[in-house]
Design a protein around this motif. Structure first.
Motif, PDB file in Angstrom:
ATOM      1  N   LEU A 166       0.863  -1.157  -0.063  1.00  0.00           N
ATOM      2  CA  LEU A 166      -0.026   0.081  -0.039  1.00  0.00           C
ATOM      3  C   LEU A 166       0.778   1.371  -0.027  1.00  0.00           C
ATOM      4  O   LEU A 166       0.504   2.283  -0.667  1.00  0.00           O
ATOM      5  N   TYR A 263      -7.154   2.357  -2.535  1.00  0.00           N
ATOM      6  CA  TYR A 263      -6.703   1.021  -2.101  1.00  0.00           C
ATOM      7  C   TYR A 263      -6.552   0.850  -0.611  1.00  0.00           C
ATOM      8  O   TYR A 263      -6.737  -0.043  -0.052  1.00  0.00           O
ATOM      9  N   TRP A 264      -6.276   2.052   0.325  1.00  0.00           N
ATOM     10  CA  TRP A 264      -6.048   2.236   1.488  1.00  0.00           C
ATOM     11  C   TRP A 264      -7.297   1.650   2.209  1.00  0.00           C
ATOM     12  O   TRP A 264      -7.429   0.916   3.199  1.00  0.00           O
TER      13      TRP A 264
ATOM     14  N   ILE B  96      -1.865  -7.020   0.366  1.00  0.00           N
ATOM     15  CA  ILE B  96      -1.527  -5.829   0.999  1.00  0.00           C
ATOM     16  C   ILE B  96      -1.905  -5.839   2.499  1.00  0.00           C
ATOM     17  O   ILE B  96      -1.708  -4.929   3.177  1.00  0.00           O
TER      18      ILE B  96
END
Ligand code: SF4
Lengths: 269, 605
Positions: A166, A263-264, B96
């Protein structure tokens, strides 16, 4: 480059090899955790060099002095360990190599893993006599911002960012590719097996004869680990951009970003 | 009592139970790596590569060709501790650091470098999982209600049938190139399974035959689905005996494969075929085809149904010490647990914000499953949640403490508070809004206001999609939203279309469009609806029943129809000027002005 004994291969040392060398004064074990942690227990005979103390000096001369105080001479065999994926240990090992020390390796496990294996620890501090170490800078393993900026445009240069995905998506040095530091480890060891490391590079299309420059967030720890992961399979030309992304941004160099995606918000952190 | 006897009497720890089925094939990982290479070298064109990639469970990612989303199939949602641990590791290495539990019991890893997908496939093979046929024009993950086997209203446990169906269809030539994706849902009862909104929905049923024997079978619903145009499925016949389950499935797939629309991308789900042909005609076709299948194939194929029940053994680790019960326990107990038909056991629904879970939480879930579930595995649910079943009632306080330690003890999983949101602009190419984050914001607000504790709201749902496609299942929500954009002059803002009264039980219906709501007004609008309900409710009423009456025009209070609702809400949705309220014009999770950008979609395409 390094041979502690016949059964040891650079750049990591396996647990058995180190167990048999614990009382051997020609080997110096460095524990790079914080002093409080070290005092509560460490591998027997290890000396303490918190990464922070090394970084506070920030010159090759002050680094040499620190290592001298730890009794490290030019021919001392040094093994470094930490409790943070091997990243801090890598940075210390790299510094030793940078000042011209030849005989240095990482312990293949972290301190926690060492303990999980049920191996001996101690709270005793070894008695160390300081010694002399020469300074022969090894500039070919280091990249500066200026160097990187020119080099990264060349065909045979690969720039690797070792921060988490990220952070990479949000900003990175243009042209870099992302291999998060977690990718470099395997179950119970700080580095992948050689075979799987080779496979990773092959999948990613990174030729082993390329010049590879690694960087991370601020002081070259995560990317230090990548440096050794690459060295473990014998990549000849690896450089650490030791001041990493923090400096790059301070210098206001161009930054790349994955645009138009939130995306976070996928993270549960 | 001697030691040995004492040990025998103590419940034993169900340490890392292992699954019976290995869904993986390691050579697929190597083949994937090789094919990515060929694609990058230009030796395979984009369309062919795309088809291949989807077949193997890797989606494209928003605005980039460099990353993929890997969808891990979890048949019937059954997931084992060592699989949770492996997914945790893979999420840190290649994604992620968080994973996502979907509405179809899959687990998704986002923002994976395309070149690393094969590494994930190798990792999955280590624990018997696959992403094969998780996307693309195939039979997707075969779902089963997370309560199957423990539900108080079920006639029998459909799980072995769901698993056998998944096993029969995975890599089956029958299902490699359908006109479009195809979905099977098994339920336990009418209430828990979403059987009328998929291609094939199945509810277990037992009937008494003339000779007094009991026959197992299913109620089968065909041709339902959500999407740009949504339909509710039709029941094929009163009773489909279990022997006919496979023949019926094959018959339906063959018909769809043969005459389904392969040209018109937007209208090629099976529900369109059913709709165009008319239900009666389609039904007869299925019955006829089934006769042929039965006649020609009965000797050769059979579903491999493992009816041996799972071993239930209460783990020893818990309940030895009596710690104090932390705050919030009563609320958590009431809003996240379900009393099983098995005396003394409950199923615990662990809610995740929009389905997201960190690697550390996954590891904690693995340990917790080992320590608390007497069946030794967990089940993914329909609402981006993970369900732990067979937790002994006396272990619940301890379980709550453990979940609390790792941030997984949010209350409200079985209430309106646990909003569902698709991935939206966080990763989806087609997204117009950040539906993913909006669902999190709504859940946080509900928990802050303790609305999960309100019994009136318990059976209502909120579901959100980031575009008119229905991955967030907005049409079956009591209050549903799908994302779009609107503008004032040249300034754009994210704007959701709100529908009311959707439901997915035996009275399944799709929500009725009510009004468009700017993103930053969605929470005030929901709260306003709740306020109106409280003002106008009848005794013993619930929000969903009230809304149900409104959408059917049966409500007698001040709000009689969706039109009335629209009128009362409309003052809340008026856009302010950008100077007065710049935040109004930005979507959640973005500090820049809103604009819509989309790429080529794969959810809808
Ligand atoms: S296609 Fe639309 S509904 Fe589906 S995930 Fe993307 S934004 Fe959500």
């Amino acid at each position: 480059m390094c041979s502690l004994s016949n059964e040891i291969t650079y750049p990591t040392v396996d647990v058995d090899a180190i167990r048999s060398k614990i009382n051997d004064d020609s080997v110096r074990l460095i524990d790079v955790r914080r002093e409080e942690d070290y005092n509560q227990g460490h591998i027997p005979n290890a000396v303490n060099l918190p990464l922070a103390s090394l970084l506070s000096g920030d010159s090759p001369e002050s680094a040499v002095k620190l290592f001298e105080e730890l009794g490290i001479a030019d021919d001392t065999k040094v093994v470094v360990y930490d409790d943070t994926f091997g990243a801090l240990a890598s940075r210390v090992a790299w510094t030793l190599q940078y000042i011209g020390h030849k005989n240095v390796a990482l312990l293949e496990v972290t301190y926690s893993q060492w303990k999980e294996l049920g191996l001996k620890t101690s709270t005793e501090k070894p008695n160390i006599k300081s010694t002399k170490h020469s300074l022969n800078l090894n500039p070919e393993i280091m990249a500066t911002a200026e160097y990187l900026e020119n080099a990264k445009e060349k065909d045979n240069v690969v720039l690797i960012d070792n921060r988490e995905r990220l952070n990479f998506l949000e900003q990175h040095i243009p042209g870099s590719i992302n291999i998060p530091y977690r990718t470099l480890a395997t179950d119970g060891k700080i580095l992948r097996t050689k075979e799987s490391m080779r496979n990773l590079l092959k999948n990613r299309g990174i030729p082993e004869d390329a010049e590879i420059i690694t960087y991370c967030g601020s002081v070259g720890t995560l990317s230090g680990l990548a440096y050794y992961a690459l060295k473990s399979i014998g990549v000849p030309n690896v450089k650490l951009y030791v001041n990493s992304f923090k400096e790059w941004k301070k210098l206001e160099k161009p930054v790349g970003k994955q645009e138009n995606a939130a995306y976070w918000d996928l993270s549960a952190e | 009592m001697n030691l040995k006897m004492a040990q025998q009497l103590r419940p034993s720890k169900s340490a890392s139970k292992k699954p019976k089925i290995d869904w993986s094939r390691r050579e697929e990982a190597d083949n994937f790596a090789h094919t990515v290479k060929l694609y990058r070298q230009g030796k395979i064109d984009h369309d062919n590569f795309r088809r291949f990639r989807l077949q193997h469970g890797a989606y494209g990612t928003r605005m980039t060709d460099d990353y993929a989303m890997v969808r891990i199939k979890i048949p019937a949602g059954q997931i084992y501790p060592h699989q949770l641990e492996k997914i945790a590791q893979l999420s840190e290495m290649y994604s992620i650091g968080s994973a996502h539990v979907s509405t179809r019991e899959n687990v998704q890893l986002h923002w994976v470098v395309l070149e690393d997908v094969s590494e994930i496939m190798h990792g999955l093979a280590d624990v018997g999982l696959t992403s094969r046929e998780a996307c693309g024009n195939t039979v997707r993950n075969v779902m089963c209600s997370p309560l199957s086997g423990v539900c108080n209203d079920e006639e029998f446990d459909a799980t072995p049938y769901a698993i056998a169906t998944a096993r029969f269809l995975l890599r089956n030539p029958l299902n490699q190139s359908l006109p479009r994706k195809f979905k099977f849902n098994f339920s336990c009862c009418e209430k828990h399974g979403m059987t009328r909104i998929v291609d094939v929905g199945l509810i277990p049923q037992i009937r008494k035959l003339d000779d007094k024997t009991m026959q197992h079978g299913f109620k089968i619903f065909l041709g339902g689905g959500l999407g740009n145009k949504s339909f509710v499925g039709h029941q094929l016949e009163d009773f489909t005996p279990e022997e006919d389950l496979l023949y019926t499935s094959i018959a339906v797939l063959q018909i769809f494969d043969r005459i389904g629309d392969r040209k018109n991308m937007a209208r090629n789900r099976m529900r369109y075929l059913v709709n165009e042909m008319g239900w009666d005609k389609f039904k007869n076709l299925v019955l006829k085809e089934r006769t042929i299948v039965r006649a020609t194939q009965s000797v050769i194929i059979r579903l491999n149904i493992n009816k041996k029940s799972n071993e239930i053994k209460r783990p020893i680790s818990v309940s030895s010490e009596n710690g104090s019960i932390p705050d919030g326990y009563a609320r958590w107990l009431k809003t996240t647990t379900y009393k099983q038909k098995q005396e003394g056991y409950r199923a615990v629904f662990v809610t995740l914000e929009s389905g997201d879970i960190t690697a550390n939480q996954l590891r904690a879930m693995a340990d917790i499953t080992k320590d608390f579930s007497a069946e030794g595995f967990a089940r993914n649910g329909f609402s981006q949640d993970i369900i732990l079943r067979y937790v002994h009632e006396s272990d619940l306080p301890k379980l709550y403490s453990r979940l609390l330690e790792v941030g997984l003890a949010n209350s409200g999983s079985l209430t309106m508070a646990s909003a569902v949101g698709c991935s939206g602009t966080s990763s989806c190419n087609l997204a117009l809004t950040n539906s993913h984050r909006l669902a999190k914001e709504i859940q946080r607000k509900f928990l802050e206001l303790k609305l999960d504790d309100d019994d009136d709201l318990r059976d209502a749902t909120i579901k959100i999609s980031g575009c008119p496609n229905s991955c967030g299942q907005h049409e079956i929500a009591t209050i549903g939203f799908f994302g779009g954009g609107a503008r004032v002059g040249k300034d754009m803002y994210p704007n959701y279309s709100m529908s009311l009264g959707g439901r997915f039980d035996d009275k399944s219906m799709l929500g009725v469009t009510c009004i468009r709501v700017p993103v930053k007004r969605t929470i005030p609008v929901i709260l306003k609806i709740i306020e109106l309900y409280k003002k106008n409710k009848q005794s013993d009423d619930t929000l969903s029943r009230w809304i149900d009456r409104i959408v059917h025009g049966n409500e007698s209070s001040e709000i009689k129809s969706v039109k009335d609702m629209q009128k009362v809400l409309s003052p809340l949705v008026v856009p302010p000027s950008k100077d007065d309220d710049p935040d109004f014009y930005a979507d959640y999770g973005s500090d820049t002005s809103y604009h819509t950008v989309t790429g080529k979609g794969e959810c809808a395409a």
